[in-house]
Design a protein around this motif. Sequence first.
Motif, PDB file in Angstrom:
ATOM      1  N   HIS A   1      79.878  -4.134 -71.420  1.00 52.07           N
ATOM      2  CA  HIS A   1      79.238  -2.743 -71.387  1.00 52.07           C
ATOM      3  C   HIS A   1      78.386  -3.202 -73.068  1.00 52.07           C
ATOM      4  CE1 HIS A   1      83.224  -1.316 -70.155  1.00 52.07           C
ATOM      5  NE2 HIS A   1      82.718  -0.425 -69.530  1.00 52.07           N
TER       6      HIS A   1
ATOM      7  N   TYR B   1      69.118  -0.397 -66.897  1.00 45.64           N
ATOM      8  CA  TYR B   1      68.771   0.826 -67.430  1.00 45.64           C
ATOM      9  C   TYR B   1      68.507   1.876 -66.066  1.00 45.64           C
ATOM     10  CZ  TYR B   1      66.060  -2.188 -71.143  1.00 45.64           C
ATOM     11  OH  TYR B   1      65.633  -2.803 -72.158  1.00 45.64           O
ATOM     12  N   ARG B   2      69.207   3.305 -66.959  1.00 45.22           N
ATOM     13  CA  ARG B   2      68.247   4.374 -66.169  1.00 45.22           C
ATOM     14  C   ARG B   2      66.918   4.538 -66.701  1.00 45.22           C
ATOM     15  NH1 ARG B   2      72.578   4.888 -70.782  1.00 45.22           N
ATOM     16  NH2 ARG B   2      74.789   5.874 -69.218  1.00 45.22           N
TER      17      ARG B   2
ATOM     18  N   ILE C   1      73.082   1.146 -69.154  1.00 46.69           N
ATOM     19  CA  ILE C   1      74.492   1.181 -68.298  1.00 46.69           C
ATOM     20  C   ILE C   1      74.352   0.276 -68.686  1.00 46.69           C
ATOM     21  CG2 ILE C   1      74.748   1.868 -66.076  1.00 46.69           C
ATOM     22  CD1 ILE C   1      72.873   2.758 -65.118  1.00 46.69           C
TER      23      ILE C   1
ATOM     24  N   LEU D   1      76.359   1.840 -59.176  1.00 44.19           N
ATOM     25  CA  LEU D   1      74.872   2.438 -59.478  1.00 44.19           C
ATOM     26  C   LEU D   1      74.481   2.118 -58.118  1.00 44.19           C
ATOM     27  CD1 LEU D   1      74.646  -0.513 -62.257  1.00 44.19           C
ATOM     28  CD2 LEU D   1      75.498   1.275 -62.337  1.00 44.19           C
TER      29      LEU D   1
ATOM     30  N   SER E   1      71.249   5.054 -61.515  1.00 42.85           N
ATOM     31  CA  SER E   1      71.178   5.890 -61.816  1.00 42.85           C
ATOM     32  C   SER E   1      73.207   5.708 -61.498  1.00 42.85           C
ATOM     33  CB  SER E   1      71.771   7.426 -61.716  1.00 42.85           C
ATOM     34  OG  SER E   1      71.818   7.563 -59.670  1.00 42.85           O
ATOM     35  N   GLU E   2      74.382   5.688 -61.867  1.00 40.94           N
ATOM     36  CA  GLU E   2      76.079   5.768 -62.038  1.00 40.94           C
ATOM     37  C   GLU E   2      76.261   6.861 -60.502  1.00 40.94           C
ATOM     38  OE1 GLU E   2      77.985   4.373 -65.846  1.00 40.94           O
ATOM     39  OE2 GLU E   2      75.828   5.680 -66.593  1.00 40.94           O
TER      40      GLU E   2
END
Length: 389
Positions: free
Chosen positions: A151, A162-163, A193, A223, A281-282
């Motif tokens: 994290h 990254y987002r 992320i 992801l 993106s998650e």
Amino acid sequence: MSILPTNRTPRRPLFRLVSLASLVVFAGCSVTEIDQSNDFANNGRDATALKRDTLYLKESLPPGLPMPDESFQAGLQQHIAYLNKISDKTFLLENTQTSVADLKQVAQEIGQWLVDPTKQPQLIAHQLAGQDQRGNVQITGYYVPILPVRHLPDEVYRYPLYRKPTQRDAEGNFPSREDIDFNSALAGQGLEIAYTASLVDNFFLHVQGSGVVEYEDGERKLLSWGGVNGHAYRSLGKELIERGEIDRADISAQSIRQWLKDHPERNREMLSTNPSYLFFSEGPEKPVGAANVPLTPLYSAAVDPSVIPLGSILLAQVPKLDAYGNLMGHEFRLLLAQDKGGAIKGPGHIDWYQGIGEEAHVHAGQLKHFGKVWLLLPKHPAPAKLIAQ
């Protein structure tokens, strides 16, 4: 790119009365008709096939189709759900025309055939021109890796995933891979992320387009594709071949990783030759493709939607490899066009989804060979309703 296991027999689908052309392939090929990086011995290309000038060649459907396993049926239902969500429109594919209504009809007929195999689908097979206008399509593999992450960064796990950013430069562009990975162009924007232990792992995750990350507390997240920076995609494998670093016959995900491991002082130079950068993106628990439906291992495929519409069902002659990645022949398989990718352009390449984790990684890593692909369309198509957009 892809890899085969070292101690596992390649999985074979159940076939039902498939009366198709001989599976014998020819190794001969011409560098004037295919990319030089794909011109290696036993690459599966049929150099004797008929040359044509059109995107699709209309052929009669063989008297039998390869019978898929039960997982295909679940994928087909997702496929139909996608088609039911989109508005009907016409797809103009150079010399061939189809529509959403046609694609629904194909899916429904194949669904009925799966329930009652005595009811043969009333379909026509349209062969894709391929990379060489002889029908030879390069079939690579992709998978969803499982990557250990943290994290928060530490001395080992310090490379962010990254987002997609919202800030662009004065010209309206996002930064390149070089600027993001080596000049901290996205630092301080709160886009991180997770953190990995390797830029090489990040690079391969970008190439795959999605992956499962596992945090230090055991939490796992998927992801998914979250956009790209808009810079042109450049194949690292092709770059290494052209520089004489790896022979084209030996190129694979494994050999590229090994080269990067053996040349850490050149990692920045080589990774930066591909300025394209993928953001994440998650997403949901299961990997999804561009059609926003869960991908089905060994049946979903990434295509260029300008030549194969998303929602199509394909008949494909896919490569069969031995444990060392050598081509043994081909087998026929139904594929669901449910995904797309930045490296999948034109009629000469599709990417075949292999699944999640290391076993799928092994399958995907060595796939780089040629096969053939047919777009399945109704023998009696529905009347066109809308003009293509």
